[in-house]
Scaffold this active site. Structure first.
Site, PDB file in Angstrom:
ATOM      1  CE1 TYR A  48      -3.019  -3.062   0.472  1.00 52.23           C
ATOM      2  CE2 TYR A  48      -3.444  -2.403   2.723  1.00 52.23           C
ATOM      3  CZ  TYR A  48      -3.667  -3.254   1.665  1.00 52.23           C
ATOM      4  OH  TYR A  48      -4.544  -4.301   1.813  1.00 52.23           O
ATOM      5  CB  ALA A 204     -18.913  -2.958  -2.391  1.00 52.05           C
ATOM      6  N   GLY A 206     -17.203   1.625  -1.305  1.00 52.89           N
ATOM      7  CA  GLY A 206     -18.106   2.775  -1.153  1.00 52.89           C
ATOM      8  C   GLY A 206     -19.477   2.532  -1.775  1.00 52.89           C
ATOM      9  CG  LEU A 208     -22.250  -2.624  -0.249  1.00 54.96           C
ATOM     10  CD1 LEU A 208     -21.601  -3.807   0.469  1.00 54.96           C
ATOM     11  CD2 LEU A 208     -23.707  -2.960  -0.638  1.00 54.96           C
ATOM     12  N   GLY A 210     -24.002   3.661  -0.592  1.00 60.10           N
ATOM     13  CA  GLY A 210     -25.140   4.208  -1.344  1.00 60.10           C
ATOM     14  C   GLY A 210     -24.806   5.418  -2.186  1.00 60.10           C
ATOM     15  CE  LYS A 211     -18.296   7.041  -2.036  1.00 61.17           C
ATOM     16  NZ  LYS A 211     -17.300   7.753  -1.257  1.00 61.17           N
TER      17      LYS A 211
HETATM   18  N1  LIG Z   1      -6.255  -8.561   1.342  1.00 63.28           N
HETATM   19  C1  LIG Z   1      -6.481  -7.885   0.248  1.00 63.28           C
HETATM   20  O1  LIG Z   1      -6.172  -8.330  -0.876  1.00 63.28           O
HETATM   21  C2  LIG Z   1      -7.150  -6.549   0.346  1.00 63.28           C
HETATM   22  C3  LIG Z   1      -7.688  -5.927  -0.801  1.00 63.28           C
HETATM   23  C4  LIG Z   1      -8.302  -4.701  -0.642  1.00 63.28           C
HETATM   24  C5  LIG Z   1      -8.396  -4.109   0.611  1.00 63.28           C
HETATM   25  N2  LIG Z   1      -7.835  -4.715   1.708  1.00 63.28           N
HETATM   26  C6  LIG Z   1      -7.916  -4.111   3.057  1.00 63.28           C
HETATM   27  O2  LIG Z   1      -9.267  -3.898   3.381  1.00 63.28           O
HETATM   28  C7  LIG Z   1      -9.478  -2.512   3.671  1.00 63.28           C
HETATM   29  C8  LIG Z   1     -10.848  -2.136   3.236  1.00 63.28           C
HETATM   30  O3  LIG Z   1     -10.950  -2.139   1.822  1.00 63.28           O
HETATM   31  P1  LIG Z   1     -11.038  -0.798   1.010  1.00 63.28           P
HETATM   32  O4  LIG Z   1     -10.632   0.329   1.870  1.00 63.28           O
HETATM   33  O5  LIG Z   1     -10.260  -0.978  -0.239  1.00 63.28           O
HETATM   34  O6  LIG Z   1     -12.573  -0.745   0.582  1.00 63.28           O
HETATM   35  P2  LIG Z   1     -13.904  -0.476   1.446  1.00 63.28           P
HETATM   36  O7  LIG Z   1     -13.650  -0.460   2.881  1.00 63.28           O
HETATM   37  O8  LIG Z   1     -14.952  -1.377   0.896  1.00 63.28           O
HETATM   38  O9  LIG Z   1     -14.295   1.006   0.942  1.00 63.28           O
HETATM   39  C9  LIG Z   1     -13.784   2.095   1.658  1.00 63.28           C
HETATM   40  C10 LIG Z   1     -13.955   3.390   0.871  1.00 63.28           C
HETATM   41  O10 LIG Z   1     -15.334   3.720   0.735  1.00 63.28           O
HETATM   42  C11 LIG Z   1     -15.504   5.118   0.946  1.00 63.28           C
HETATM   43  N3  LIG Z   1     -16.288   5.296   2.191  1.00 63.28           N
HETATM   44  C12 LIG Z   1     -15.978   4.864   3.445  1.00 63.28           C
HETATM   45  N4  LIG Z   1     -16.948   5.202   4.326  1.00 63.28           N
HETATM   46  C13 LIG Z   1     -17.883   5.840   3.619  1.00 63.28           C
HETATM   47  C14 LIG Z   1     -19.117   6.442   3.981  1.00 63.28           C
HETATM   48  N5  LIG Z   1     -19.534   6.414   5.232  1.00 63.28           N
HETATM   49  N6  LIG Z   1     -19.843   7.038   3.020  1.00 63.28           N
HETATM   50  C15 LIG Z   1     -19.410   7.060   1.736  1.00 63.28           C
HETATM   51  N7  LIG Z   1     -18.228   6.516   1.327  1.00 63.28           N
HETATM   52  C16 LIG Z   1     -17.489   5.905   2.264  1.00 63.28           C
HETATM   53  C17 LIG Z   1     -14.102   5.714   1.070  1.00 63.28           C
HETATM   54  O11 LIG Z   1     -13.619   6.030  -0.239  1.00 63.28           O
HETATM   55  P3  LIG Z   1     -13.794   7.470  -0.937  1.00 63.28           P
HETATM   56  O12 LIG Z   1     -12.605   8.264  -0.558  1.00 63.28           O
HETATM   57  O13 LIG Z   1     -13.832   7.098  -2.387  1.00 63.28           O
HETATM   58  O14 LIG Z   1     -15.062   8.078  -0.452  1.00 63.28           O
HETATM   59  C18 LIG Z   1     -13.321   4.546   1.621  1.00 63.28           C
HETATM   60  O15 LIG Z   1     -11.934   4.658   1.374  1.00 63.28           O
HETATM   61  C19 LIG Z   1      -8.323  -1.783   2.978  1.00 63.28           C
HETATM   62  O16 LIG Z   1      -8.073  -0.519   3.533  1.00 63.28           O
HETATM   63  C20 LIG Z   1      -7.201  -2.768   3.187  1.00 63.28           C
HETATM   64  O17 LIG Z   1      -6.672  -2.606   4.491  1.00 63.28           O
HETATM   65  C21 LIG Z   1      -7.246  -5.924   1.579  1.00 63.28           C
END
Ligand SMILES: NC(=O)c1ccc[n+]([C@@H]2O[C@H](COP(=O)([O-])OP(=O)(O)OC[C@H]3O[C@@H](n4cnc5c(N)ncnc54)[C@H](OP(=O)(O)O)[C@@H]3O)[C@@H](O)[C@H]2O)c1
Length: 305
Positions: A48, A204, A206, A208, A210-211
């Site tokens: 990352y 998902a 963001g 989920l 709803g945006k």
């Molecule tokens: N093991 C793996 O292969 C793998 C792969 C991917 C991720 N991960 C880990 O899992 C974590 C979570 O995944 P992720 O961050 O990629 O995706 P996620 O948690 O599904 O989506 C998070 C994103 O959604 C938006 N968001 C968050 N809260 C919100 C709200 N209340 N209202 C509207 N939008 C909101 C933000 O992006 P915006 O800035 O666009 O609003 C945020 O960065 C990562 O940080 C990482 O640590 C692991």
């Protein structure tokens, strides 16, 4: 205080945004807010955020390490990191990557994942390198991410035969619009081997929250395009079910998505990231939202198949 991996609060903070879509000051505020709300696990990786032009990987761990040092909160959190996506899992790569992560974090790693399955390297070689890190106290526990159920079985059998430390955690892709990739095989493997499960892409990217409801919305964030497939298929039905539960409970959609995951019997904690304190508040609200069995059934039905 030693926090057991399988007993952490049922929400982990995703760190892939640190130094990417959340600058250092925002990341510090997010980690402070997360801990203040009762959160305990922070998830990062050496890769990352290497996908960002000009980045090489390690940016997230650097911000996290600086926050640990400045905040004095090391004993209040469990640190999870990973190796594998940058250069694979050969033993010498694992050792070198781990030394780099330890340096950036400034502390031992509580949960160290094989981030991906590197089939070019014999499992016994990779797992032997992880076992050595555990014995040296650099890493407390081992986890697996992006492994199939068959390969999880092989990992466990190899550890048994060789006398290596066994993985205790699994990090799969799982959420209300991506159920089969976890439910068809991995959930059983996690139960079979007693693995704690930490889900990624829990909201998902963001969707989920709803945006993203139409193609116009996809330009709202650098992550927008990742959501294009969900605008069709079962995505709209899932959002409609969540809208109805939001109207009943007053909870935002992101909170409901995480509460659904936390209610799944094999899930220990969903991982989600935020890029503002307002978003974080909607994530941490899931720590105090318990969905009724009727609400869970509504979500199950809308997201099935
Ligand atoms: N093991 C793996 O292969 C793998 C792969 C991917 C991720 N991960 C880990 O899992 C974590 C979570 O995944 P992720 O961050 O990629 O995706 P996620 O948690 O599904 O989506 C998070 C994103 O959604 C938006 N968001 C968050 N809260 C919100 C709200 N209340 N209202 C509207 N939008 C909101 C933000 O992006 P915006 O800035 O666009 O609003 C945020 O960065 C990562 O940080 C990482 O640590 C692991």
């Amino acid at each position: 205080m030693t926090i057991e991996i399988d007993k952490v609060a049922p929400l982990a903070l995703g760190g892939n945004v640190f130094g990417w879509t959340a600058d250092a000051a925002t990341s510090f505020a997010l980690m402070d807010g997360f801990v203040a709300a009762g959160g305990q696990m922070i998830d990062t990786a050496d890769s990352y955020s290497a996908w960002v032009p000009g980045h090489v990987g390690g940016e997230s761990e650097t911000v996290l390490g600086e926050w640990l040092k400045a905040s004095g909160k090391r004993n209040e959190v469990v640190i999870a990191s990973k190796v594998g996506f940058l250069e694979g899992l050969a033993p010498e790569v694992v050792r070198r990557a781990c030394e780099g992560s330890l340096k950036r974090l400034g502390t031992e790693i509580d949960l160290y994942y094989l981030h991906t399955d590197d089939q070019k390297v014999p499992l016994a070689d990779t797992l032997g390198a992880f076992d050595a890190l555990v014995r040296e106290g650099k890493v407390r526990r081992i986890g697996l991410s992006n492994f199939t159920s068959e390969r999880i079985d092989e990992v466990m059998a190899t550890c048994e035969t060789e006398g290596f430390a066994k993985p205790v955690a699994l990090q799969p892709w799982y959420n209300l619009v991506e159920r089969t990739r976890y439910e068809e095989g991995l959930a059983d493997a996690a139960a079979r081997h007693g693995l704690a499960v930490f889900t990624y892409y829990s909201i998902a990217n963001g969707f989920l929250a709803g945006k993203y409801r139409s193609k116009v919305d996809l330009s709202k964030s650098p992550r927008g395009l990742r959501n294009i497939a969900y605008l069709e298929g079962r995505g709209p039905a899932v959002l409609a079910a969540m809208d109805a539960i939001s109207a009943e409970t007053g909870a935002p959609l992101a909170t409901i998505a995480l509460a659904w995951l936390a209610a799944q019997p094999t899930v220990t904690a969903p991982i989600a990231s935020a890029t503002s304190e307002a978003q974080l508040a909607e994530l941490t609200a899931s720590l105090s939202l318990t969905l009724t069995s009727e609400q869970l059934e509504t979500l199950d039905a809308a997201s099935a198949g």
